[in-house]
Design a protein around this motif. Structure first.
Motif, short mmCIF file in Angstrom:
data_model
loop_
_atom_site.label_atom_id
_atom_site.label_comp_id
_atom_site.label_asym_id
_atom_site.label_seq_id
_atom_site.Cartn_x
_atom_site.Cartn_y
_atom_site.Cartn_z
N ALA A 312 4.46 7.67 2.47
CA ALA A 312 4.73 6.51 1.33
C ALA A 312 3.91 6.65 0.50
O ALA A 312 3.81 5.21 -0.68
CB ALA A 312 4.92 5.38 2.69
N GLY A 313 2.37 7.23 0.74
CA GLY A 313 1.44 6.86 -0.12
C GLY A 313 0.77 6.09 0.11
O GLY A 313 0.81 5.29 0.71
N TRP A 314 -0.11 5.79 -0.26
CA TRP A 314 -1.60 4.93 -0.23
C TRP A 314 -1.34 3.45 -1.16
O TRP A 314 -1.32 3.22 -2.06
CB TRP A 314 -3.39 5.67 -0.93
N TYR A 315 -2.19 2.66 -0.97
CA TYR A 315 -2.10 1.16 -1.42
C TYR A 315 -3.23 0.30 -1.46
O TYR A 315 -3.86 0.82 -0.70
CB TYR A 315 -0.71 -0.22 -0.42
N GLY A 324 -9.40 -2.69 -0.45
CA GLY A 324 -9.59 -0.78 -0.51
C GLY A 324 -8.47 -0.17 0.17
O GLY A 324 -7.59 -0.60 -0.67
N TYR A 325 -7.95 0.85 0.44
CA TYR A 325 -6.56 1.63 0.84
C TYR A 325 -6.78 1.61 1.67
O TYR A 325 -7.67 2.70 2.67
CB TYR A 325 -6.89 3.59 0.03
N VAL A 326 -4.96 1.94 2.06
CA VAL A 326 -4.38 1.48 3.32
C VAL A 326 -3.01 3.12 3.23
O VAL A 326 -2.73 2.61 2.62
CB VAL A 326 -4.23 0.94 4.07
N ASP A 327 -3.04 3.21 4.42
CA ASP A 327 -2.15 4.34 4.45
C ASP A 327 -0.44 3.54 4.74
O ASP A 327 -0.36 3.08 5.55
CB ASP A 327 -2.28 5.52 5.72
N GLY A 328 -0.22 3.23 3.66
CA GLY A 328 1.97 3.14 3.39
C GLY A 328 2.51 3.49 4.37
O GLY A 328 2.98 2.92 4.89
N ASP A 329 1.86 4.57 5.12
CA ASP A 329 2.78 5.31 6.37
C ASP A 329 2.71 3.79 7.58
O ASP A 329 3.64 4.11 8.30
CB ASP A 329 2.91 6.59 6.70
N LEU A 330 2.07 3.53 7.57
CA LEU A 330 1.27 2.40 8.26
C LEU A 330 1.59 0.96 8.50
O LEU A 330 1.09 0.22 8.89
CB LEU A 330 0.44 2.90 8.96
N LEU A 331 2.41 0.44 6.63
CA LEU A 331 2.39 -1.03 6.80
C LEU A 331 4.13 -0.79 6.68
O LEU A 331 5.05 -0.30 6.72
CB LEU A 331 2.20 -0.37 5.55
#
Length: 587
Positions: A312-315, A324-331
């Motif tokens: 999903a990319g980083w958000y 900061g940035y978080v991994d979209g796969d876990l959102l």
């Protein structure tokens, strides 16, 4: 699922239209050969072009773009609403045929501007012997105003070219002006949202069929968790690949194929049972700067950005304190948190009594002088140190630091800042020492709530972090008419609980919480069409709706509530309801 196409029954109409245009063009060619010494370029002169001042009316449902030159890629001068009356300039310049061979451009004047509109969107009685009486006979439905709209020229890669698309397929917005997401398959239906170019949407063709309405084929879509309809000519094929990866502690990631399931400004949470890391860069090895706990709600600021093997990319997200940035796969999408109840907010310490008022003359309490600071805090920078006996004038209302200690905004000569109340006393009646500057005359106090007509910056000791106008940040609202994300105010950063001052006197129009992204905010009506807005306060404002305030009066504390990346105030200035650049008005 049954599929409907938009071209049934239209081929014969198109052939008849081409035949009419061909016959008319041949007739004109004969006349030109007999009467003219030569043949020019692709310019068509109207039969009545010798008479100026004739008018036409803009048709269509969304209006049309007035362009600087007769071309679809020419600069946009302005946008004209349906029903706008324009003056034809055919006594000054010829109509022109577009290189596409079908679109006829008309020179017009409207709203004090000269430009060109495609004839398809122009109703007028002026006739042209080459094209018949309809000024749009050579027009092409390709320059209707899309700010955004619903009916552009259908691009070659439009999904309308597909006879059938499987359920679960994604599409993307391909028009450079964006598109409207509507509640029903109609150009008159309610606009639910405005989607920027390249926004990825999910097709709901497993739930509802596409719908033909006139020349438009409408597609059922889902975007940002909201269902709606989009005209297919605005959509191109998108990447429907989905997978799973993570940045939860101890987990690995899958193959990369970033999509865009979340939007700037959306509230999200984590699906990881143990929470999720916030990183300084869009990569699994980026520096860890924070953590999203299970059940915590954060806000998306930008993204997605490719990094590592995230699907999903980083958000870019913020929790109000850490960005900061978080991994979209876990959102996962989450609802906006409610405004904090007063007892859940930051506790207000017991405050010292204020001993001085605006206009009072004070001086240091002891022989060591006094520090003048940028804000009402011992942590802020020292602007200057004034000697004992120096007279200062209190120029605003008392402010308080986190411990409840009282501070005063003061001025002495060219020095302006905050002085701690514990170190001030009433100025003596004796003349100041020779080295001290003469005290500023005390002006008569203004009438409460009356505007002075001049605006001041609402924060002392601020850092200017963002201006008015087009912004590089995707979380700012998209303005299709300009073609950019637009910031409708200026951002002034300072330490939390730095006092926010009324830019001018007036009546408090609203003071409280807003789900619009401003968090706690205040709006002041200054009369004569002027109003100011102060957003992202740390807690409930210090003033109330209907209250009269003076210029420089403290109305609330700097904070980071709402859609904010850190402590600051979003300062807006409105003239007759429309925002303007505050820097053009403040002194």
């Amino acid at each position: 699922m049954s599929q409907v196409t938009r071209n049934n029954g239209r081929s014969s109409d198109r052939r008849r239209g081409r035949d009419r245009v061909t016959r008319a063009a041949m007739a004109l060619l004969v006349v030109m050969v007999l009467l003219a010494p030569g043949v020019g370029g692709p310019v068509v002169r109207g039969a009545n072009q010798t008479a100026g001042g004739q008018t036409g009316t803009i048709s269509g449902t969304d209006g049309v773009l007035l362009r600087a030159e007769p071309a679809f890629d020419a600069a946009v001068v302005t946008s004209l609403s349906p029903g706008t009356v324009v003056t034809l300039r055919i006594d000054q310049v010829d109509t022109r045929l577009d290189p596409d061979g079908t679109t006829r451009w008309w020179p017009v004047s409207a709203a004090g501007e000269d430009g060109w509109v495609a004839g398809y969107y122009l109703d007028t009685d002026v006739s042209d012997p080459a094209l018949g009486s309809d000024p749009g006979a050579s027009g092409q439905a390709g320059d209707q105003q899309a700010i955004p709209g619903d009916t552009p020229t259908e691009p070659a890669n439009s999904i309308d070219d597909a006879d059938a698309l499987p359920a679960g397929t994604t599409a993307r917005v391909i028009d450079p002006d964006g598109v409207n997401l509507r509640s029903a398959p109609s150009t008159t239906a309610e606009v639910l949202d405005t989607l920027a170019p390249d926004t990825v949407v999910d097709l709901r063709t497993d739930e509802e069929d596409t719908v033909i309405d006139g020349d438009l084929r409408w597609w059922p879509v889902r975007v940002y968790g909201q269902d709606g309809w989009i005209a297919g000519s605005y959509l191109g094929t998108g990447d429907g690949t989905t997978s799973s990866s993570s940045d939860a502690p101890g987990q690995t990631q899958g193959p990369a194929a970033p999509t865009s399931p979340f939007r700037a400004g959306q509230y999200v949470g984590t699906t990881a049972d143990e929470g999720q890391n916030i990183r300084a860069a869009a990569a699994p090895d980026g520096e860890r700067v924070g953590f999203v706990d299970p059940g915590e709600v954060v806000q998306v600021m930008d993204g997605p950005a490719a990094g590592g093997n995230s699907v999903a990319g980083w958000y870019l997200i913020t929790d109000g304190d850490v960005t900061g940035y978080v991994d979209g796969d876990l959102l996962v999408a989450a609802g906006q948190p409610a405004a904090p109840a007063p007892e859940q907010g930051r506790p207000t310490p017991e405050r010292q009594a204020a001993l001085f008022d605006r206009g009072d003359l004070v001086q240091p309490a002891d022989g060591d002088g006094i520090n003048i600071r940028e804000t009402s805090s011992t942590d802020s920078a020292v602007v200057d140190t004034l000697d004992a006996g120096t007279r200062l004038q209190v120029v605003g209302d008392a402010a308080y630091d986190d411990a409840g200690s009282v501070w005063y905004p003061v001025a002495s000569g060219d020095v302006t800042g905050f002085a701690a109340g514990d170190f001030l006393v009433q100025a003596s009646s004796e003349p100041p020492i020779p080295s001290a500057p003469e005290p500023t005359p005390v002006p008569a106090p203004p009438t409460v709530g009356v505007a002075t007509g001049a605006f001041i910056m609402p924060v002392l000791g601020y850092t200017f972090t963002q201006g008015y106008g087009c912004s590089p940040y995707a979380f700012e609202p998209w303005d299709g008419g300009i073609g950019c994300h637009f910031h409708n105010g200026i951002d002034l950063a300072a330490n939390s609980y730095t006092p926010i001052l009324a830019s001018d006197g007036g009546t408090v129009r609203y003071a409280g919480w807003c789900d619009c992204g401003l968090g706690y905010y205040v709006e002041i009506d200054h009369g004569n069409g002027f109003a100011t807005v102060y957003g992202h306060m740390a807690e409930m404002p210090y003033v109330a709706t209907g209250q009269l305030v003076n210029q420089g009066e403290v109305i609330g504390p700097i904070g980071s509530t709402g859609l904010s990346t850190g402590p600051h105030t979003h300062f807006m200035l409105k003239v007759n309801g429309s925002t303007v650049d505050p820097l053009g008005y403040v002194s």
